[in-house]
Design a protein around this motif. Structure first.
Motif, PDB file in Angstrom:
ATOM      1  N   ARG A 294       0.821  -1.221   0.000  1.00  0.00           N
ATOM      2  CA  ARG A 294       0.000   0.000   0.000  1.00  0.00           C
ATOM      3  C   ARG A 294       0.849   1.263   0.000  1.00  0.00           C
ATOM      4  NH1 ARG A 294      -5.514  -0.876   2.099  1.00  0.00           N
ATOM      5  NH2 ARG A 294      -5.855  -3.112   2.302  1.00  0.00           N
TER       6      ARG A 294
ATOM      7  N   LYS B 188      -0.442   4.626  -1.318  1.00  0.00           N
ATOM      8  CA  LYS B 188      -1.697   5.129  -0.759  1.00  0.00           C
ATOM      9  C   LYS B 188      -1.403   5.893   0.541  1.00  0.00           C
ATOM     10  CE  LYS B 188      -4.215   3.261  -3.985  1.00  0.00           C
ATOM     11  NZ  LYS B 188      -4.974   4.088  -4.951  1.00  0.00           N
TER      12      LYS B 188
ATOM     13  N   GLY C  14      -7.521   2.538   1.351  1.00  0.00           N
ATOM     14  CA  GLY C  14      -6.539   2.019   0.402  1.00  0.00           C
ATOM     15  C   GLY C  14      -5.130   1.986   0.955  1.00  0.00           C
ATOM     16  N   GLY C  15      -4.904   2.689   2.081  1.00  0.00           N
ATOM     17  CA  GLY C  15      -3.567   2.779   2.648  1.00  0.00           C
ATOM     18  C   GLY C  15      -3.475   2.177   4.039  1.00  0.00           C
TER      19      GLY C  15
END
Length: 457
Positions: A197, A200, A243-244
């Motif tokens: 990730r 992100k 998303g992160g």
């Protein structure tokens, strides 16, 4: 195996140069990537769990009734996390985790104590024996001396790097433990930077800096009019990190009322904004950090056991600086590189004399305290002793501080002796390590490890 004056099993094997290993055998060569520790076994010989047996798979083992305990027993008079055994300083150290009815070793109620072979440990209605096995357990070491923003070449740090590297390969939840200043925030950011990730968001929430209602809004967001002063809707950190990675620092400070809501985020990957009834799905990885002993907090009813279970999918312990003094030269070099200091000022802090003085300090603030001290030396062009550094009497011996815990005081005197002994031995043998090791009656590899431990190499 010999015995010291206290009657404890001396497992350091310092008197056996052909082995020079003891409980923990670290391989000093930087290009090797494995270490090993002596395996130990626990067997219940009396009580509801009689016959239960467990063998260690690393340098520590937790014992209790919680499913995540490595030796999980059923006796309900025990606590969920009753005690922990750790291989420390060449011996096996048992620590009570704030259990309901305590931990007894050979009939003595203890908070922490060293174990002898055959020691009898009373845990609730169970009686457990401690024994050393003949084989060893391999512990992987990271091949390099840097992991993201962290650096270290000591075996304890490279073992932590190896666990971090495995955790970085996936989205698994990670709990970082360690004293204040050991670099947990840098470890979390490094996990994000080196993980899938990395492109992100990386969002940080300090759970100890905000009161309950404000922290809930910070984490999960709120609707307009949800409370006094909420004049507009707010997106929480969990949604912002979509998303992160969401990094929850000082997770041990989280109020009990908020813990079920965090549990829902971990289990269902959804949050509910304050003032709303509709859950919002979020795709986020969670990394948490704490300087508290969460197992002790679970036993005391201050932290939910199911939340701990969800957070500690992978648990990484960052060692205190006093346990990895051999990393001081590398840490100083890294701090100087980041400071952008002038070459003349930086060169004065790279000397063996300067690093040697650093090794005589306990560094209760760990790497953070070291960074502040190095920055102070650069700014003031003055290498004054670190704050709180050991003061010595006219005899040159460390001063006795009766307010200091016995174990800490003994470790300080041990480090003082080891460093003076090794310095004198090297001087007598013209810095010839092989000759000095022979004179000391220890293996050369073990001698190198001692030098690194006290900051002489």
């Amino acid at each position: 195996m010999s015995r010291d004056r206290d009657g404890l099993a001396d497992l350091s094997d310092a008197a056996a140069p052909e082995r020079a290993s003891g409980l923990t055998e670290a391989i000093d060569q930087h290009d090797l990537d494995v270490t090993s520790v002596r395996r130990f076994t626990l067997r219940v010989i009396e009580g509801p769990d009689a016959g239960a047996l467990a063998a260690s798979e690393g340098d520590r083992m937790s014992i209790g009734t919680h499913p995540s305990a490595q030796f999980c027993l059923t006796d309900r008079t025990m606590s969920r996390f009753h005690c922990e055994i750790e291989l420390s300083g060449g011996r096996a150290l048992i620590r009570d985790q704030g259990s309901r009815n305590g931990t007894r070793v050979d009939g003595v109620l203890i908070k922490e104590a060293y174990l002898r072979r055959g020691a009898l440990i009373a845990l609730g209605r169970n009686v457990v024996t401690f024994e050393l096995a003949d084989d060893r357990v391999a512990i992987p070491l990271y091949e390099g001396d840097r992991f993201g923003l962290l650096c270290g070449r000591s075996p304890t740090m490279r073992a932590a790097f190896a666990r971090l590297a495995r955790a970085a390969e996936s989205d698994i939840t990670v709990l970082l433990r360690g004293e204040t200043g050991t670099g947990k925030d840098q470890a979390a950011e490094s996990l994000h930077r080196l993980g899938p990730r990395r492109d992100k968001p990386f969002v940080v929430v300090d759970c100890g800096s905000l009161a309950g209602n404000l922290l809930e809004s910070e984490l999960f967001g709120h609707a307009r009019g949800a409370f006094t002063g909420a004049d507009r809707a707010r997106t929480g950190a969990a949604e912002s990190a979509r998303g992160g990675t969401l990094f929850l620092d000082e997770i041990g400070e989280l109020d009990l009322d908020l813990q079920p809501k965090l549990l829902r985020l971990l289990e269902r990957r959804e949050v509910q904004r304050v003032g709303e009834t509709r859950p919002v799905p979020v795709d986020v990885r969670v990394i948490a950090a704490t300087s508290r002993n969460l197992r002790r907090e679970v036993n005391g009813g201050r932290f939910r056991s199911d939340l701990y279970y969800r957070l500690a999918v992978i648990e990484v312990v960052l060692p205190p600086l006093r346990d990895r003094l051999e990393d001081l030269p590398l840490l100083v070099e890294s701090l100087l590189e980041r400071s952008g200091a002038q070459p003349a000022a930086a060169s004065a802090l790279r000397t063996h004399e300067f690093v040697g003085r650093l090794a005589r300090h306990d560094w209760p603030g760990n790497v953070r305290e070291l960074r502040n001290y190095v920055e102070s030396c650069l700014a003031l062009a003055d290498q004054a002793p670190p704050p709180g550094a050991d003061r010595t009497a006219d005899t040159g011996l460390p001063a006795v501080d009766p307010a200091m815990p016995f174990r800490t005081a003994r470790e300080r005197w041990t480090r003082w002796f080891e460093r003076r002994y090794l310095e004198t031995l090297l001087t007598q043998h013209g810095d010839n390590v092989s000759a000095a090791a022979r004179a000391a009656g220890v293996d050369r590899v073990y001698f190198h490890r001692l030098l690194r431990r006290v900051g002489l190499r």
